[in-house]
Design a protein around this motif. Structure first.
Motif, PDB file in Angstrom:
ATOM      1  N   ARG A   1       6.336   8.673  -7.461  1.00  0.00           N
ATOM      2  CA  ARG A   1       5.971   9.161  -6.125  1.00  0.00           C
ATOM      3  C   ARG A   1       4.589   9.806  -6.145  1.00  0.00           C
ATOM      4  N   ASP A   2       4.347  10.599  -7.172  1.00  0.00           N
ATOM      5  CA  ASP A   2       3.038  11.250  -7.302  1.00  0.00           C
ATOM      6  C   ASP A   2       1.931  10.219  -7.508  1.00  0.00           C
ATOM      7  N   GLU A   3       2.233   9.195  -8.320  1.00  0.00           N
ATOM      8  CA  GLU A   3       1.264   8.121  -8.574  1.00  0.00           C
ATOM      9  C   GLU A   3       0.896   7.402  -7.272  1.00  0.00           C
ATOM     10  N   ILE A   4       1.910   7.106  -6.470  1.00  0.00           N
ATOM     11  CA  ILE A   4       1.669   6.404  -5.208  1.00  0.00           C
ATOM     12  C   ILE A   4       0.891   7.278  -4.233  1.00  0.00           C
ATOM     13  N   GLU A   5       1.266   8.537  -4.147  1.00  0.00           N
ATOM     14  CA  GLU A   5       0.555   9.448  -3.235  1.00  0.00           C
ATOM     15  C   GLU A   5      -0.912   9.589  -3.618  1.00  0.00           C
ATOM     16  N   GLU A   6      -1.163   9.722  -4.916  1.00  0.00           N
ATOM     17  CA  GLU A   6      -2.546   9.837  -5.387  1.00  0.00           C
ATOM     18  C   GLU A   6      -3.336   8.561  -5.091  1.00  0.00           C
ATOM     19  N   ALA A   7      -2.696   7.403  -5.304  1.00  0.00           N
ATOM     20  CA  ALA A   7      -3.375   6.128  -5.066  1.00  0.00           C
ATOM     21  C   ALA A   7      -3.737   5.967  -3.595  1.00  0.00           C
ATOM     22  N   VAL A   8      -2.810   6.296  -2.698  1.00  0.00           N
ATOM     23  CA  VAL A   8      -3.089   6.166  -1.266  1.00  0.00           C
ATOM     24  C   VAL A   8      -4.176   7.143  -0.838  1.00  0.00           C
ATOM     25  N   CYS A   9      -4.081   8.394  -1.302  1.00  0.00           N
ATOM     26  CA  CYS A   9      -5.087   9.399  -0.926  1.00  0.00           C
ATOM     27  C   CYS A   9      -6.479   9.023  -1.423  1.00  0.00           C
ATOM     28  N   THR A  10      -6.523   8.351  -2.579  1.00  0.00           N
ATOM     29  CA  THR A  10      -7.816   7.974  -3.161  1.00  0.00           C
ATOM     30  C   THR A  10      -8.390   6.724  -2.512  1.00  0.00           C
ATOM     31  N   GLU A  11      -7.558   5.696  -2.359  1.00  0.00           N
ATOM     32  CA  GLU A  11      -8.049   4.399  -1.906  1.00  0.00           C
ATOM     33  C   GLU A  11      -8.002   4.222  -0.391  1.00  0.00           C
ATOM     34  N   TRP A  12      -7.106   4.963   0.284  1.00  0.00           N
ATOM     35  CA  TRP A  12      -6.975   4.765   1.730  1.00  0.00           C
ATOM     36  C   TRP A  12      -6.632   6.096   2.386  1.00  0.00           C
ATOM     37  N   PRO A  13      -7.514   7.076   2.274  1.00  0.00           N
ATOM     38  CA  PRO A  13      -7.234   8.413   2.811  1.00  0.00           C
ATOM     39  C   PRO A  13      -6.917   8.369   4.302  1.00  0.00           C
ATOM     40  N   GLY A  14      -5.893   9.112   4.670  1.00  0.00           N
ATOM     41  CA  GLY A  14      -5.504   9.168   6.078  1.00  0.00           C
ATOM     42  C   GLY A  14      -4.402   8.204   6.457  1.00  0.00           C
ATOM     43  N   LEU A  15      -4.106   7.226   5.595  1.00  0.00           N
ATOM     44  CA  LEU A  15      -3.059   6.248   5.895  1.00  0.00           C
ATOM     45  C   LEU A  15      -1.707   6.833   5.487  1.00  0.00           C
ATOM     46  N   ARG A  16      -0.766   6.874   6.412  1.00  0.00           N
ATOM     47  CA  ARG A  16       0.579   7.357   6.104  1.00  0.00           C
ATOM     48  C   ARG A  16       1.253   6.380   5.147  1.00  0.00           C
ATOM     49  N   HIS A  17       2.060   6.923   4.234  1.00  0.00           N
ATOM     50  CA  HIS A  17       2.716   6.038   3.272  1.00  0.00           C
ATOM     51  C   HIS A  17       4.167   6.436   3.057  1.00  0.00           C
ATOM     52  N   VAL A  18       4.957   5.465   2.617  1.00  0.00           N
ATOM     53  CA  VAL A  18       6.332   5.678   2.165  1.00  0.00           C
ATOM     54  C   VAL A  18       6.439   5.075   0.775  1.00  0.00           C
ATOM     55  N   ALA A  19       6.899   5.877  -0.178  1.00  0.00           N
ATOM     56  CA  ALA A  19       7.103   5.405  -1.547  1.00  0.00           C
ATOM     57  C   ALA A  19       8.546   4.946  -1.712  1.00  0.00           C
ATOM     58  N   VAL A  20       8.722   3.748  -2.234  1.00  0.00           N
ATOM     59  CA  VAL A  20      10.058   3.210  -2.518  1.00  0.00           C
ATOM     60  C   VAL A  20      10.189   3.142  -4.032  1.00  0.00           C
ATOM     61  N   VAL A  21      11.040   3.997  -4.601  1.00  0.00           N
ATOM     62  CA  VAL A  21      11.121   4.119  -6.059  1.00  0.00           C
ATOM     63  C   VAL A  21      12.567   3.943  -6.544  1.00  0.00           C
ATOM     64  N   PRO A  22      12.972   2.702  -6.796  1.00  0.00           N
ATOM     65  CA  PRO A  22      14.309   2.475  -7.364  1.00  0.00           C
ATOM     66  C   PRO A  22      14.399   3.034  -8.781  1.00  0.00           C
ATOM     67  N   VAL A  23      15.587   3.479  -9.176  1.00  0.00           N
ATOM     68  CA  VAL A  23      15.845   4.012 -10.511  1.00  0.00           C
ATOM     69  C   VAL A  23      16.860   3.093 -11.198  1.00  0.00           C
ATOM     70  N   ARG A  24      16.577   2.617 -12.378  1.00  0.00           N
ATOM     71  CA  ARG A  24      15.302   2.576 -13.068  1.00  0.00           C
ATOM     72  C   ARG A  24      14.441   1.440 -12.517  1.00  0.00           C
ATOM     73  N   MET A  25      15.151   0.378 -12.125  1.00  0.00           N
ATOM     74  CA  MET A  25      14.484  -0.789 -11.556  1.00  0.00           C
ATOM     75  C   MET A  25      15.188  -1.194 -10.275  1.00  0.00           C
ATOM     76  N   LEU A  26      14.507  -1.959  -9.464  1.00  0.00           N
ATOM     77  CA  LEU A  26      15.080  -2.414  -8.202  1.00  0.00           C
ATOM     78  C   LEU A  26      16.368  -3.210  -8.432  1.00  0.00           C
ATOM     79  N   GLU A  27      16.466  -3.861  -9.583  1.00  0.00           N
ATOM     80  CA  GLU A  27      17.671  -4.645  -9.879  1.00  0.00           C
ATOM     81  C   GLU A  27      18.936  -3.790  -9.868  1.00  0.00           C
ATOM     82  N   ALA A  28      18.801  -2.481 -10.106  1.00  0.00           N
ATOM     83  CA  ALA A  28      19.971  -1.606 -10.078  1.00  0.00           C
ATOM     84  C   ALA A  28      20.637  -1.625  -8.710  1.00  0.00           C
ATOM     85  N   TRP A  29      19.835  -1.766  -7.644  1.00  0.00           N
ATOM     86  CA  TRP A  29      20.397  -1.839  -6.293  1.00  0.00           C
ATOM     87  C   TRP A  29      21.253  -3.093  -6.113  1.00  0.00           C
TER      88      TRP A  29
END
Length: 210
Positions: free
Chosen positions: A82-110
């Protein structure tokens, strides 16, 4: 008004999340237009990080109200992603609202929780071979959910020999189809990572609709 959404996943088989984003928006009475760049086909230089993908997407001059970024937690804490995604959005596209989707451990678990869907995608919906899939929150404690999903699909298919080999080569397609067919009100609702995805997207759409 149509809400413009940019979707950034880890790979093309993650695009099965897009219908779920659309359905959550529909429940809020929102119309959405979702753009899913094919980073593999773009000729612009790009790496595999979230920052790289956002940088390339921004160069295409699209205008968005929201970016939804999917990134597996893998073996680390979900908050790190989540922190990685927030930092990336703030750095590369400041001002753009974002939602982080973080499956644990992998999306396959869902996907491991919906046995009926798994058997359907395995092309053997009436099969009775035992799959011994995890139940509930145990799906997020499987060391390698991707491998377990691969093995379970192969077992559920009951194919042998060359036919099994050809079936296994289509794993990315099977994964995409399972994600598209995932029941958003089914067993996956017990997983905190799915709950966070729905809650965060709900809140983002409420804010945009306000």
């Amino acid at each position: 008004m149509t809400t413009r959404v940019l979707f950034v996943g880890e790979g093309s088989s993650d695009n099965g999340l897009v219908p779920h984003v659309e359905s959550i928006a529909a429940r809020k009475g929102l119309g959405v237009s979702i753009t899913v760049p094919d980073f593999g086909l773009l000729r612009l230089p790009t790496g595999h990080s979230v920052r790289d993908k956002l940088r390339v997407a921004r160069k295409l001059h699209g205008a968005y109200d929201l970016v939804v970024v999917q990134r597996d937690a893998d073996r680390g804490p979900a908050q790190d992603r989540r922190d990685e995604i927030e930092e990336a959005v703030c750095t590369e596209w400041p001002g753009l609202r974002h939602v982080a989707v973080v499956p644990v451990r992998m999306l396959e678990a869902w996907l491991l929780l919906d046995e009926a869907c798994l058997r359907q995608v395995a092309e053997n919906p009436s099969g009775r071979v035992s799959l011994d899939l995890p139940k509930g929150a145990a799906a997020e404690r499987v060391p390698d959910p991707k491998q377990l999903l691969k093995d379970s699909l192969a077992r559920a298919s009951e194919y042998k020999g060359r036919r099994l080999t050809q079936f296994q080569k289509r794993f990315s397609q099977h994964r995409l189809r399972m994600l598209e067919l995932l029941d958003p009100d089914g067993p996956v609702t017990c997983l905190p990572s799915w709950q966070s995805f729905v809650k965060d997207l709900d809140q983002a759409f409420e804010t945009l609709n306000g």
